[in-house]
Design an enzyme around this catalytic site. Structure first.
Site: not given
Length: 213
Positions: A33-34, A37
């Site tokens: 997820h990170e 980003h």
């Protein structure tokens, strides 16, 4: 020695196994997820995450230990936010929207991956065991985190996405509420209102998994 034997026999290995499964799936979920980003920000011209060595699948670079504990115990948690400097982007406002959307999109794709792997294992004849349970944990954790992050509350991804669509005057007012975001979320959890927002996403996740499986 007898005390140790009694302690060993008293351990609930079913719960311990479930905890390990959830922990592994959360590590993978938050890490990807990170990282996504950061990759989205880099694609839009912002090298900050790369310079901070956050474009990595090493979970230790992303994990906030208290957030991880919350995720494992109560189902809601967080990782260390990826640093983003929008001034590097041609269109900072829309750039932030795409960066924010990359996180939930990554969780959706991870959920799809675990569902497809689950289907493959079923076709191979597996009906239980660690890998089946790992797939189920990966599906549930990713779709739940996707739903939570799409809440239209700052500093969550859903709040960042909504902010990109607001007129400038409204956007300034909306950003002032960010400091209260975590308290708003806790109130929604305590009152049970959060479940009403999550329910459509979980129904979709259940339908989608059934479609694949």
């Amino acid at each position: 020695m007898g005390y140790l034997e009694n302690l060993w026999n008293a351990l609930d290995f079913g719960s311990l196994r479930d905890m390990v499964l959830r922990l592994v799936s959360v590590f993978l979920c938050l890490t990807v997820h990170e990282t996504c980003h950061g990759l989205a920000a880099l694609a839009l011209g912002d090298p900050t995450a790369k310079r901070a060595r956050r474009l990595s699948l090493n979970p230790l670079r992303h994990i906030d230990w208290f957030g991880l504990l919350m995720m494992v115990t109560v189902g809601f948690g967080w990782a260390k936010p990826v640093p983003v400097v929008t001034r590097y982007m041609r269109d900072p406002r829309w750039g932030m929207v795409w960066v924010a959307a990359a996180g939930p999109a990554a969780n959706f794709l991870q959920g799809v991956f675990w569902a497809i792997l689950f289907k493959i294992l079923l076709l191979a004849g597996l009906r239980g065991g660690f890998f089946i349970d790992m797939c189920l944990a990966g599906i549930s954790v990713n779709f739940i985190l996707m739903a939570l992050n799409l809440l239209p509350i700052l500093p969550l991804d859903g709040g960042r996405i909504l902010n990109g669509f607001l007129p400038y005057r409204w956007s300034v007012q909306f950003e002032r509420v960010e400091r209260y975001g975590i308290f708003i979320l806790l109130v929604l959890m305590a009152t049970g209102l959060l479940s009403y927002f999550l329910q459509p996403f979980l129904i979709f996740a259940n339908w989608f998994v059934n479609l694949i499986v």
